[in-house]
Design an enzyme around this catalytic site. Sequence first.
Site, PDB file in Angstrom:
ATOM      1  N   GLU A 263     -11.217  -5.269   1.048  1.00 53.94           N
ATOM      2  CA  GLU A 263     -10.383  -6.066   0.137  1.00 53.94           C
ATOM      3  C   GLU A 263     -11.189  -7.170  -0.559  1.00 53.94           C
ATOM      4  O   GLU A 263     -10.882  -7.595  -1.665  1.00 53.94           O
ATOM      5  CB  GLU A 263      -9.202  -6.672   0.892  1.00 53.94           C
ATOM      6  CG  GLU A 263      -8.037  -5.724   1.106  1.00 53.94           C
ATOM      7  CD  GLU A 263      -8.283  -4.638   2.132  1.00 53.94           C
ATOM      8  OE1 GLU A 263      -9.449  -4.326   2.454  1.00 53.94           O
ATOM      9  OE2 GLU A 263      -7.284  -4.070   2.613  1.00 53.94           O
TER      10      GLU A 263
ATOM     11  N   SER B  32     -15.036   6.191   5.885  1.00 61.05           N
ATOM     12  CA  SER B  32     -14.510   7.457   6.415  1.00 61.05           C
ATOM     13  C   SER B  32     -13.418   8.013   5.509  1.00 61.05           C
ATOM     14  O   SER B  32     -13.055   9.179   5.610  1.00 61.05           O
ATOM     15  CB  SER B  32     -13.945   7.239   7.819  1.00 61.05           C
ATOM     16  OG  SER B  32     -12.756   6.458   7.743  1.00 61.05           O
TER      17      SER B  32
ATOM     18  N   ASN C 106      -4.661  -1.876  -4.519  1.00 59.31           N
ATOM     19  CA  ASN C 106      -5.948  -1.906  -3.810  1.00 59.31           C
ATOM     20  C   ASN C 106      -5.828  -1.074  -2.534  1.00 59.31           C
ATOM     21  O   ASN C 106      -6.399  -1.420  -1.502  1.00 59.31           O
ATOM     22  CB  ASN C 106      -6.328  -3.356  -3.513  1.00 59.31           C
ATOM     23  CG  ASN C 106      -7.778  -3.482  -3.070  1.00 59.31           C
ATOM     24  OD1 ASN C 106      -8.550  -2.518  -3.157  1.00 59.31           O
ATOM     25  ND2 ASN C 106      -8.144  -4.652  -2.574  1.00 59.31           N
TER      26      ASN C 106
ATOM     27  N   HIS D  37      -5.194  -9.602   2.970  1.00 54.41           N
ATOM     28  CA  HIS D  37      -4.164  -9.755   3.997  1.00 54.41           C
ATOM     29  C   HIS D  37      -4.738 -10.102   5.372  1.00 54.41           C
ATOM     30  O   HIS D  37      -4.183 -10.942   6.088  1.00 54.41           O
ATOM     31  CB  HIS D  37      -3.341  -8.467   4.076  1.00 54.41           C
ATOM     32  CG  HIS D  37      -4.153  -7.213   4.259  1.00 54.41           C
ATOM     33  ND1 HIS D  37      -3.781  -6.184   5.066  1.00 54.41           N
ATOM     34  CD2 HIS D  37      -5.358  -6.821   3.728  1.00 54.41           C
ATOM     35  CE1 HIS D  37      -4.689  -5.222   5.026  1.00 54.41           C
ATOM     36  NE2 HIS D  37      -5.648  -5.579   4.209  1.00 54.41           N
ATOM     37  N   ARG D  38      -5.856  -9.466   5.733  1.00 55.14           N
ATOM     38  CA  ARG D  38      -6.361  -9.697   7.106  1.00 55.14           C
ATOM     39  C   ARG D  38      -6.964 -11.086   7.275  1.00 55.14           C
ATOM     40  O   ARG D  38      -6.907 -11.668   8.361  1.00 55.14           O
ATOM     41  CB  ARG D  38      -7.363  -8.607   7.506  1.00 55.14           C
ATOM     42  CG  ARG D  38      -6.722  -7.244   7.535  1.00 55.14           C
ATOM     43  CD  ARG D  38      -7.425  -6.197   8.347  1.00 55.14           C
ATOM     44  NE  ARG D  38      -6.841  -4.915   7.993  1.00 55.14           N
ATOM     45  CZ  ARG D  38      -5.664  -4.450   8.434  1.00 55.14           C
ATOM     46  NH1 ARG D  38      -4.953  -5.164   9.297  1.00 55.14           N
ATOM     47  NH2 ARG D  38      -5.189  -3.299   8.033  1.00 55.14           N
TER      48      ARG D  38
ATOM     49  N   ASP E  46     -11.096  -2.912  11.084  1.00 50.41           N
ATOM     50  CA  ASP E  46     -10.001  -3.804  10.669  1.00 50.41           C
ATOM     51  C   ASP E  46      -9.631  -4.787  11.785  1.00 50.41           C
ATOM     52  O   ASP E  46      -9.581  -5.999  11.581  1.00 50.41           O
ATOM     53  CB  ASP E  46      -8.764  -2.997  10.265  1.00 50.41           C
ATOM     54  CG  ASP E  46      -8.998  -2.143   9.018  1.00 50.41           C
ATOM     55  OD1 ASP E  46     -10.106  -2.215   8.432  1.00 50.41           O
ATOM     56  OD2 ASP E  46      -8.080  -1.396   8.626  1.00 50.41           O
TER      57      ASP E  46
ATOM     58  N   ARG F 221     -15.795  -9.081   3.205  1.00 53.48           N
ATOM     59  CA  ARG F 221     -15.214  -9.726   4.392  1.00 53.48           C
ATOM     60  C   ARG F 221     -16.254 -10.426   5.257  1.00 53.48           C
ATOM     61  O   ARG F 221     -15.911 -11.374   5.976  1.00 53.48           O
ATOM     62  CB  ARG F 221     -14.459  -8.683   5.235  1.00 53.48           C
ATOM     63  CG  ARG F 221     -13.168  -8.234   4.592  1.00 53.48           C
ATOM     64  CD  ARG F 221     -12.481  -7.128   5.351  1.00 53.48           C
ATOM     65  NE  ARG F 221     -11.095  -7.017   4.920  1.00 53.48           N
ATOM     66  CZ  ARG F 221     -10.259  -6.055   5.293  1.00 53.48           C
ATOM     67  NH1 ARG F 221     -10.668  -5.093   6.125  1.00 53.48           N
ATOM     68  NH2 ARG F 221      -9.019  -6.047   4.869  1.00 53.48           N
TER      69      ARG F 221
ATOM     70  N   LYS G 165       0.181  -6.573   1.559  1.00 50.04           N
ATOM     71  CA  LYS G 165      -0.540  -5.282   1.479  1.00 50.04           C
ATOM     72  C   LYS G 165      -0.167  -4.370   2.646  1.00 50.04           C
ATOM     73  O   LYS G 165       0.029  -3.177   2.474  1.00 50.04           O
ATOM     74  CB  LYS G 165      -2.058  -5.518   1.445  1.00 50.04           C
ATOM     75  CG  LYS G 165      -2.865  -4.231   1.204  1.00 50.04           C
ATOM     76  CD  LYS G 165      -4.340  -4.535   0.987  1.00 50.04           C
ATOM     77  CE  LYS G 165      -5.131  -3.332   0.478  1.00 50.04           C
ATOM     78  NZ  LYS G 165      -5.402  -2.300   1.446  1.00 50.04           N
TER      79      LYS G 165
ATOM     80  N   ASP H 188       0.829  -1.218   0.000  1.00 53.75           N
ATOM     81  CA  ASP H 188       0.000   0.000   0.000  1.00 53.75           C
ATOM     82  C   ASP H 188       0.860   1.263   0.000  1.00 53.75           C
ATOM     83  O   ASP H 188       0.499   2.279  -0.603  1.00 53.75           O
ATOM     84  CB  ASP H 188      -0.927   0.025   1.233  1.00 53.75           C
ATOM     85  CG  ASP H 188      -2.200  -0.795   1.012  1.00 53.75           C
ATOM     86  OD1 ASP H 188      -2.268  -1.530   0.007  1.00 53.75           O
ATOM     87  OD2 ASP H 188      -3.117  -0.704   1.851  1.00 53.75           O
TER      88      ASP H 188
HETATM   89  O1  LIG Z   1      -8.419   5.972   6.776  1.00 57.72           O
HETATM   90  C1  LIG Z   1      -7.814   4.911   6.935  1.00 57.72           C
HETATM   91  O2  LIG Z   1      -6.579   4.869   7.086  1.00 57.72           O
HETATM   92  C2  LIG Z   1      -8.593   3.654   6.969  1.00 57.72           C
HETATM   93  C3  LIG Z   1      -9.944   3.692   7.213  1.00 57.72           C
HETATM   94  C4  LIG Z   1     -10.773   2.476   7.332  1.00 57.72           C
HETATM   95  O3  LIG Z   1     -11.603   2.396   6.181  1.00 57.72           O
HETATM   96  P1  LIG Z   1     -13.163   2.844   6.175  1.00 57.72           P
HETATM   97  O4  LIG Z   1     -13.259   4.246   6.593  1.00 57.72           O
HETATM   98  O5  LIG Z   1     -13.511   2.630   4.740  1.00 57.72           O
HETATM   99  O6  LIG Z   1     -13.880   1.916   7.120  1.00 57.72           O
HETATM  100  C5  LIG Z   1      -9.925   1.207   7.435  1.00 57.72           C
HETATM  101  O7  LIG Z   1     -10.709   0.069   7.217  1.00 57.72           O
HETATM  102  C6  LIG Z   1      -8.772   1.228   6.458  1.00 57.72           C
HETATM  103  O8  LIG Z   1      -7.992   0.069   6.547  1.00 57.72           O
HETATM  104  C7  LIG Z   1      -7.869   2.391   6.738  1.00 57.72           C
HETATM  105  C1  LIG Z   2      -9.617  -1.933   4.492  1.00 56.52           C
HETATM  106  C2  LIG Z   2      -8.302  -1.949   4.418  1.00 56.52           C
HETATM  107  O1  LIG Z   2      -7.562  -1.277   3.493  1.00 56.52           O
HETATM  108  P1  LIG Z   2      -7.790   0.044   2.626  1.00 56.52           P
HETATM  109  O2  LIG Z   2      -6.879   1.073   3.204  1.00 56.52           O
HETATM  110  O3  LIG Z   2      -7.413  -0.347   1.238  1.00 56.52           O
HETATM  111  O4  LIG Z   2      -9.233   0.453   2.747  1.00 56.52           O
HETATM  112  C3  LIG Z   2      -7.496  -2.765   5.367  1.00 56.52           C
HETATM  113  O5  LIG Z   2      -6.257  -2.580   5.418  1.00 56.52           O
HETATM  114  O6  LIG Z   2      -8.048  -3.597   6.089  1.00 56.52           O
END
Ligand SMILES: O=C(O)C1=C[C@@H](OP(=O)(O)O)[C@@H](O)[C@H](O)C1
Ligand SMILES: C=C(OP(=O)(O)O)C(=O)O
Length: 425
Positions: A341, A170, A93, A385-386, A313, A344, A411, A49
Amino acid sequence: MEQLTLKPITKVSGSVTLPGSKSLSNRILLLAALSEGTTQVHNLLDSDDIRHMLSALAQMGVEVTLSEDKTVATVRGCAGKLNTPNEPLFLGNAGTAYRPLTAVLAATSGHFELVGEPRMEERPIGHLVDAMQALGADIEYLKNKDYPPLRIAGKAIHGGEVEIDGSISSQFLTALLMAAPLFAGDTKVTIKGELVSKPYIDITIGVMAQFGVDVINDNYQTFSVKGGQVYQSPQRIMVEGDASSASYFIAAAAIAGGEVEINGVGKNSVQGDIGFARVMEQVGAQIDWHDEKLVVRKGELKGVDIDANAIPDAAMTLATVALFAKGPTAIRNIYNWRVKETDRLAAMATELRKVGAEVVEGEDFIEITPPQTINLTDIDTYNDHRIAMCFSMVAVGGHEVIINDPGCTAKTFPTYFDTLSSISV
Ligand SMILES: O=C(O)C1=C[C@@H](OP(=O)(O)O)[C@@H](O)[C@H](O)C1
Ligand SMILES: C=C(OP(=O)(O)O)C(=O)O
C-alpha cells in the site's frame, strides 16, 4: 484531514468476531463468478477491496445479490463467459482484485481496461504480464512498462510450459493458477527466483479445490493444472475470519490483557497469517487454541528475531508490539513490504522513530529497539490500513496517540476502531 485521538487504554477484555478474510473473499467471488452454477457465499468481507471486485464483476454482467449487511452474496456463475464492460474496471488499490482479474480476463473473450488508485500504478505487475504474454496473452501497458493500468484483449490461451518470477509477490502465481483451468491445454508453471508469501498459494489452491479444480504443487517449484475446465460451484461456501485482522487483537491482548476471545480463526485456519499467533507465543503471549477461535492473555513480552516472509501482513503488527517488548525485535526477509500500500519499511521506520523507538531500516528488514518513554505524536498512515491499525497498539500500551486519516482502514476493516473500542477499558 480527519484525525482520531486514541486515549490510553489500560486493559482489553471481552470478545470480538472477525470480519471475513479479504484473501478468501476476493478469490471466492471471482471463482464463483466464473463457475457453472450459483454460489451462496457466507461471511463475505464488506470492505473497499471487496467492493472493487464486486463492482468489476457487475460491470462484466455477473449477477450478484448481497444481503442487507453485505456479508452474504449469491453469485450466479457465468461459466467463464464475461461481458466486455463499457467503462474501465476501477480496482482501487486491491491487489487481490487487480492481479487475478488480469490473468483471468486475458484468457476470456472480451476487451478490458484495468485501472486503479495512483498507488496501484506504482505497484509492479510485470512478472505476471511477462508470464501471460509468454503464453500468448494480449496485454498492453497504458502508462509505464511493468505497472498498471493495463489494456487486455482477451483471447483463447493454449497453455503449455511457462516460467513466472515469484520473488516480489505471490499474487502473480495465484493469478496464473486461477486462470490456468480456462486455458485450452494443460499448464506447467515453473517458479523463477524464490517464491515469496508461500502460504497465500495454499489459500489459492484450497479455494480452487473447493471449485472443483486440482493443482499439483511440487514443492513450490512447479505447479500443474489441467486445461479446458469450467469451475464448478460448491453451492455454499463460508469465508473464514481474517487472520491478518486477528493480529491486532492478538497483539492488544498480549500487551494489555485481560482476556480476549477472537472468533473466526483458530488452529484449523487455512490462512498463513495465523502463524502470527505462534510468533506472539514466542514473544510471550498466552494463547489457547480452539478450532475456530483463539483466547489470548497478556504475558511478559520480549523481543524476537524472525523471518517473516510467510506472514508479510501480520508481521507489521509485530513492529508495534516491539514498542512494549523487552529488548530489540528484528523482522527479516520482508523486501516486498516496499511494494504494497506504501513503502511499508520506510513508513514503519519513520513512524516508529516518531514515537521514540530506535530503528534500523535495512533493504529487506527492520530492527526496533523500544524507547524508554513513548512520545505523544500523530501517526501518518500513508493511505495504508495496516499502518493505522498497527499504531493503535500505542494506545493499547497505555499512551495517547493520534491516528491521521483513520478511515483508511476501510480497505480491509472499516469497523476496526469501533471493534477495538468495544474491548477497551
Ligand atoms: O494473495 C493474497 O491474498 C495476498 C498475498 C500477499 O501479497 P504478496 O504475495 O504480494 O506478498 C498479501 O500481502 C496480500 O495482502 C494478500
Ligand atoms: C498488501 C495488502 O493488500 P493487497 O491485497 O492490495 O496486496 C494488504 O492488505 O496488506
